[in-house]
Structures are given as structure tokens and as C-alpha cells.
Scaffold this motif. Structure first.
Motif, PDB file in Angstrom:
ATOM      1  N   ASP A  53      33.985  52.138  37.445  1.00  0.00           N
ATOM      2  CA  ASP A  53      34.103  51.979  39.069  1.00  0.00           C
ATOM      3  C   ASP A  53      35.649  51.969  39.515  1.00  0.00           C
ATOM      4  O   ASP A  53      36.214  50.650  39.210  1.00  0.00           O
ATOM      5  N   GLU A  54      36.085  52.727  40.185  1.00  0.00           N
ATOM      6  CA  GLU A  54      37.466  52.756  40.488  1.00  0.00           C
ATOM      7  C   GLU A  54      37.887  51.483  41.497  1.00  0.00           C
ATOM      8  O   GLU A  54      39.089  51.238  41.454  1.00  0.00           O
ATOM      9  N   ARG A  55      37.004  50.931  42.063  1.00  0.00           N
ATOM     10  CA  ARG A  55      37.313  49.782  43.031  1.00  0.00           C
ATOM     11  C   ARG A  55      37.776  48.548  42.178  1.00  0.00           C
ATOM     12  O   ARG A  55      38.537  47.726  42.752  1.00  0.00           O
ATOM     13  N   PHE A  56      37.575  48.845  40.766  1.00  0.00           N
ATOM     14  CA  PHE A  56      38.085  47.330  40.089  1.00  0.00           C
ATOM     15  C   PHE A  56      39.716  47.752  39.376  1.00  0.00           C
ATOM     16  O   PHE A  56      40.254  47.006  39.008  1.00  0.00           O
ATOM     17  N   ARG A  57      40.279  48.884  39.759  1.00  0.00           N
ATOM     18  CA  ARG A  57      41.545  49.337  39.303  1.00  0.00           C
ATOM     19  C   ARG A  57      42.360  47.963  39.686  1.00  0.00           C
ATOM     20  O   ARG A  57      43.069  47.361  38.886  1.00  0.00           O
ATOM     21  N   LEU A 100      36.998  38.191  43.125  1.00  0.00           N
ATOM     22  CA  LEU A 100      36.177  39.261  43.868  1.00  0.00           C
ATOM     23  C   LEU A 100      36.207  39.125  45.285  1.00  0.00           C
ATOM     24  O   LEU A 100      36.430  40.210  46.019  1.00  0.00           O
ATOM     25  N   ALA A 101      36.434  38.108  45.788  1.00  0.00           N
ATOM     26  CA  ALA A 101      36.310  37.838  47.220  1.00  0.00           C
ATOM     27  C   ALA A 101      37.753  38.299  47.805  1.00  0.00           C
ATOM     28  O   ALA A 101      37.847  39.165  49.034  1.00  0.00           O
ATOM     29  N   GLU A 102      38.772  38.025  47.230  1.00  0.00           N
ATOM     30  CA  GLU A 102      40.336  38.559  47.632  1.00  0.00           C
ATOM     31  C   GLU A 102      40.273  39.889  47.453  1.00  0.00           C
ATOM     32  O   GLU A 102      40.907  40.441  48.382  1.00  0.00           O
ATOM     33  N   GLU A 107      35.962  47.065  25.240  1.00  0.00           N
ATOM     34  CA  GLU A 107      35.079  46.454  25.997  1.00  0.00           C
ATOM     35  C   GLU A 107      34.576  47.706  27.258  1.00  0.00           C
ATOM     36  O   GLU A 107      35.447  47.962  27.855  1.00  0.00           O
ATOM     37  N   VAL A 108      33.165  47.902  27.263  1.00  0.00           N
ATOM     38  CA  VAL A 108      32.876  48.750  28.223  1.00  0.00           C
ATOM     39  C   VAL A 108      32.370  48.040  29.694  1.00  0.00           C
ATOM     40  O   VAL A 108      31.739  47.193  29.465  1.00  0.00           O
ATOM     41  N   GLY A 109      32.876  48.420  30.678  1.00  0.00           N
ATOM     42  CA  GLY A 109      32.473  47.929  31.779  1.00  0.00           C
ATOM     43  C   GLY A 109      33.113  46.490  32.183  1.00  0.00           C
ATOM     44  O   GLY A 109      32.245  45.289  32.265  1.00  0.00           O
ATOM     45  N   PRO A 110      34.443  46.149  32.323  1.00  0.00           N
ATOM     46  CA  PRO A 110      34.814  44.973  32.302  1.00  0.00           C
ATOM     47  C   PRO A 110      34.587  44.155  33.716  1.00  0.00           C
ATOM     48  O   PRO A 110      34.519  43.110  33.816  1.00  0.00           O
ATOM     49  N   GLY A 111      34.425  45.164  34.703  1.00  0.00           N
ATOM     50  CA  GLY A 111      34.119  44.670  36.157  1.00  0.00           C
ATOM     51  C   GLY A 111      35.255  43.580  36.494  1.00  0.00           C
ATOM     52  O   GLY A 111      36.285  43.901  36.379  1.00  0.00           O
ATOM     53  N   PRO A 112      34.794  42.278  37.040  1.00  0.00           N
ATOM     54  CA  PRO A 112      35.881  41.527  37.522  1.00  0.00           C
ATOM     55  C   PRO A 112      36.519  40.771  36.322  1.00  0.00           C
ATOM     56  O   PRO A 112      37.607  40.182  36.581  1.00  0.00           O
ATOM     57  N   GLY A 113      36.137  41.084  35.042  1.00  0.00           N
ATOM     58  CA  GLY A 113      36.829  40.847  33.863  1.00  0.00           C
ATOM     59  C   GLY A 113      36.718  39.513  33.187  1.00  0.00           C
ATOM     60  O   GLY A 113      37.616  38.999  32.600  1.00  0.00           O
ATOM     61  N   GLY A 114      35.481  38.910  33.596  1.00  0.00           N
ATOM     62  CA  GLY A 114      35.092  37.443  32.771  1.00  0.00           C
ATOM     63  C   GLY A 114      35.187  37.518  31.574  1.00  0.00           C
ATOM     64  O   GLY A 114      35.679  36.843  30.589  1.00  0.00           O
ATOM     65  N   LEU A 127      35.038  42.753  46.915  1.00  0.00           N
ATOM     66  CA  LEU A 127      34.295  43.514  45.909  1.00  0.00           C
ATOM     67  C   LEU A 127      33.113  42.981  45.870  1.00  0.00           C
ATOM     68  O   LEU A 127      32.741  41.694  45.562  1.00  0.00           O
ATOM     69  N   MET A 128      31.893  43.912  45.928  1.00  0.00           N
ATOM     70  CA  MET A 128      30.637  43.420  46.065  1.00  0.00           C
ATOM     71  C   MET A 128      30.020  44.282  44.910  1.00  0.00           C
ATOM     72  O   MET A 128      30.266  45.303  44.623  1.00  0.00           O
ATOM     73  N   ALA A 129      29.040  43.769  44.196  1.00  0.00           N
ATOM     74  CA  ALA A 129      28.293  44.398  43.029  1.00  0.00           C
ATOM     75  C   ALA A 129      27.541  45.626  43.433  1.00  0.00           C
ATOM     76  O   ALA A 129      27.063  45.607  44.766  1.00  0.00           O
ATOM     77  N   LYS A 130      27.670  46.661  43.001  1.00  0.00           N
ATOM     78  CA  LYS A 130      26.952  47.956  43.240  1.00  0.00           C
ATOM     79  C   LYS A 130      25.823  48.287  42.074  1.00  0.00           C
ATOM     80  O   LYS A 130      26.111  48.134  41.196  1.00  0.00           O
ATOM     81  N   LYS A 131      24.527  48.524  42.939  1.00  0.00           N
ATOM     82  CA  LYS A 131      23.523  48.802  41.916  1.00  0.00           C
ATOM     83  C   LYS A 131      23.680  49.945  41.274  1.00  0.00           C
ATOM     84  O   LYS A 131      23.388  50.119  39.849  1.00  0.00           O
ATOM     85  N   SER A 132      24.098  51.013  41.757  1.00  0.00           N
ATOM     86  CA  SER A 132      24.266  52.262  40.995  1.00  0.00           C
ATOM     87  C   SER A 132      25.195  52.267  39.718  1.00  0.00           C
ATOM     88  O   SER A 132      25.166  53.074  38.649  1.00  0.00           O
TER      89      SER A 132
END
Ligand code: SAM
Length: 273
Positions: free
Chosen positions: A77-81, A13-15, A52-59, A18-23
């Protein structure tokens, strides 16, 4: 595949800055012990397809990939592409779809039976569940994280304050079980409330569309005014006559009528049309 060699999720995430978005309802599970436990509860493995819906960082994605299942992730969230593309480069059994899970066609996506496993975004958890329980495509199983209060409403029994529409629809279509409690502090950032994982297995005798539509109509009317007697809340749908045809007492309130009672009401309503 070298999933074991991947850096910790916090670093990833740091690399990527990326920060979590509330929306987007983002509360991440960065502890792989927890995501592995969810993957075990999902009972999936080699030969299975998982959405899986919403992988986010992928844990959770990593844990699902480790089972050997084919995993299709849908992230809004496109930022996670870039981060998810990196994971897909290491895992040939991962497919990334960027889009809104409420709008995807799961049948076309999976091309066959598929299991749903997800730490759902709170803001769309209930609408997604309703889509999967009542829509044209039926998942093989659902292992889903919800806010505890929503999880309680899914598995609630009659004559309890949590019992309502969601319980009737979920339990008429599936066997529903609360399988894991997850405290708020397990998430980054922690939400205000605790969470729980619910596992749902579609029933062989789940109601087909006309019955299911009737069930939705009746539960909406009955629980829309849950303090009223059933004969009052169902007045426009047949009132006392309908309730008697279903073998129920017109004096009762919706919250004491069990799932079978609602199915009998749906049948009685369909028979009268
Ligand atoms: N699976 C990750 C985990 O456990 O750490 C993230 C879970 S987080 C609670 C919810 C995820 O769903 C976020 O990645 C968010 O961007 C994504 N999301 C939110 N709304 C969505 C939607 N309508 N369709 C697809 N993904 C969505």
C-alpha cells in the motif's frame, strides 16, 4: 536511535490521514506490548536479518527494530510510504521496499539468510506461506500471524478436521508450533475472527524439490476428496499399488495418514516413474 520518542501509532495514523483499507487486509496492531511479544517469540536480534511483510503503520516494525535486527519491510500500500520513510530516517537498520510480497525475490532482497516475521494480510496469508515453504528460497525461521482457523490448519495432527494439505506441507518442511493466541479485539479495526501466531523452523531433513513436488501433487489429490478412501482419491496417481508400496492400508482416508505416510507415498510415486 530514538524509537522510544516516537508518537503513539494512533497519532501517526491520524497525522498522515490513514485509515485501514479492507482490500489490503489491513487490521493493525497498535499496542506495542503485543508487537514486542511477537518480536520476542521470533527470537531475532543483533546480527539477524528480518523480512517483514506488510508493516502498515509500523508497530511490529518498531518492535523488530528494537531487537537490533536489520529489518527489510515489504509494503504493497503506497499510502504508507511517507510514514515508513519517517521511521527509516530514524532507524538506519530499516529498509523499505514498496511492492507485492508475492512477487518479491527474498534471496536477492536479504542477500543471505533471513527470518520472516509478519502480521500477514488475511487475503494472501496462505499463498505467501506456501511460497516460503515450497519456493527456491528457505527462510531461517517464520513467525507469522494468521487467522486462528488457518493457524490451526498449519499445526493440525492427523485424524482431526483441521488436518489437510497445509498441515502436511508445513510439517514436512518445518517444525510448526502455535505460540500465541491474539483476540480479534487486539486489532484496529477488529477482524471478524481471532488470530494466532505460528512459529515455523525449517527442518534439516526437509524434502528437496522432486520429493516436495510429489508431496504437493499427492496431498492435492488425497485431500481434494478427503471423504473418499485413499485408493479412490489416488487412483490416477497409482491407486492401490502405490498405497501398498508406501506401506499404507488402501482402505484408509487421507485424514488419518500422517506426514511420514505422505512422504512414503511421495517416494513410492517417484520410484515408479
Ligand atoms: N504489520 C502491521 C500491523 O501489525 O499493524 C499491519 C498488518 S495488516 C494485517 C497487513 C499489512 O500487509 C497491511 O499493511 C497491508 O497493506 C499489507 N499488504 C497487503 N497485501 C500485501 C502484499 N501482497 N504485499 C505486501 N504487503 C501487503
Amino acid at each position: 536511535m530514538m524509537l522510544d520518542d516516537l508518537p503513539p501509532l494512533r497519532e501517526v495514523l491520524a497525522e498522515h490521514g490513514l485509515m485501514a483499507k479492507k482490500s489490503f487486509g489491513q487490521h493493525f496492531l497498535l499496542d506495542l506490548n503485543i508487537t514486542r511479544k511477537i518480536a520476542r517469540l521470533a527470537q531475532v536480534g543483533d546480527g539477524d536479518t528480518v523480512i517483514e511483510v506488510g508493516p502498515g503503520p509500523g508497530g511490529l516494525t518498531r518492535a523488530l527494530l528494537e531487537t537490533g535486527a536489520r529489518v527489510i519491510v515489504v509494503e504493497k500500500d503506497e499510502r504508507f510510504r511517507p510514514l515508513l520513510d519517517e521511521l527509516a530516517a530514524l532507524a538506519p537498520n530499516l529498509t523499505l521496499v514498496l511492492g507485492d510480497a508475492l512477487a518479491v525475490d527474498e534471496k536477492a532482497l536479504a542477500g543471505g539468510p533471513a527470518h520472516l516475521v509478519s502480521n500477514l494480510p488475511y487475503n494472501v496469508g496462505t499463498p505467501l506461506l506456501i511460497k516460503w515453504l515450497t519456493g527456491p528460497w528457505t527462510p531461517a525461521s517464520l513467525t507469522l500471524m494468521f487467522q486462528k482457523e488457518v493457524a490451526d490448519r498449519i499445526v493440525a495432527r492427523p485424524d482431526s478436521s483441521a488436518y489437510g494439505r497445509l498441515a502436511v506441507i508445513a510439517q514436512a518442511t518445518c517444525q510448526a508450533q502455535l505460540v500465541m493466541d491474539v483476540p480479534a479485539r487486539a486489532f484496529t479495526p477488529p477482524p471478524k475472527v481471532d488470530s494466532a501466531v505460528v512459529r515455523l523452523t525449517p527442518r534439516a531433513d526437509r524434502p528437496a524439490p522432486p520429493r516436495l513436488d510429489a508431496l504437493q501433487k499427492l496431498t492435492a489429490a488425497a485431500f481434494g476428496q478427503r471423504r473418499k478412501m485413499l485408493r479412490a482419491s489416488l487412483k490416477a496417481l497409482g491407486g492401490e499399488e502405490l498405497i501398498l508400496a508406501a506401506g499404507l492400508d488402501p482402505q484408509v482416508r487421507a485424514e488419518v495418514v500422517d506426514v511420514d505416510g505422505f512422504l512414503r507415498l511421495a517416494d513410492a510415486w517417484l520410484a515408479r516413474r
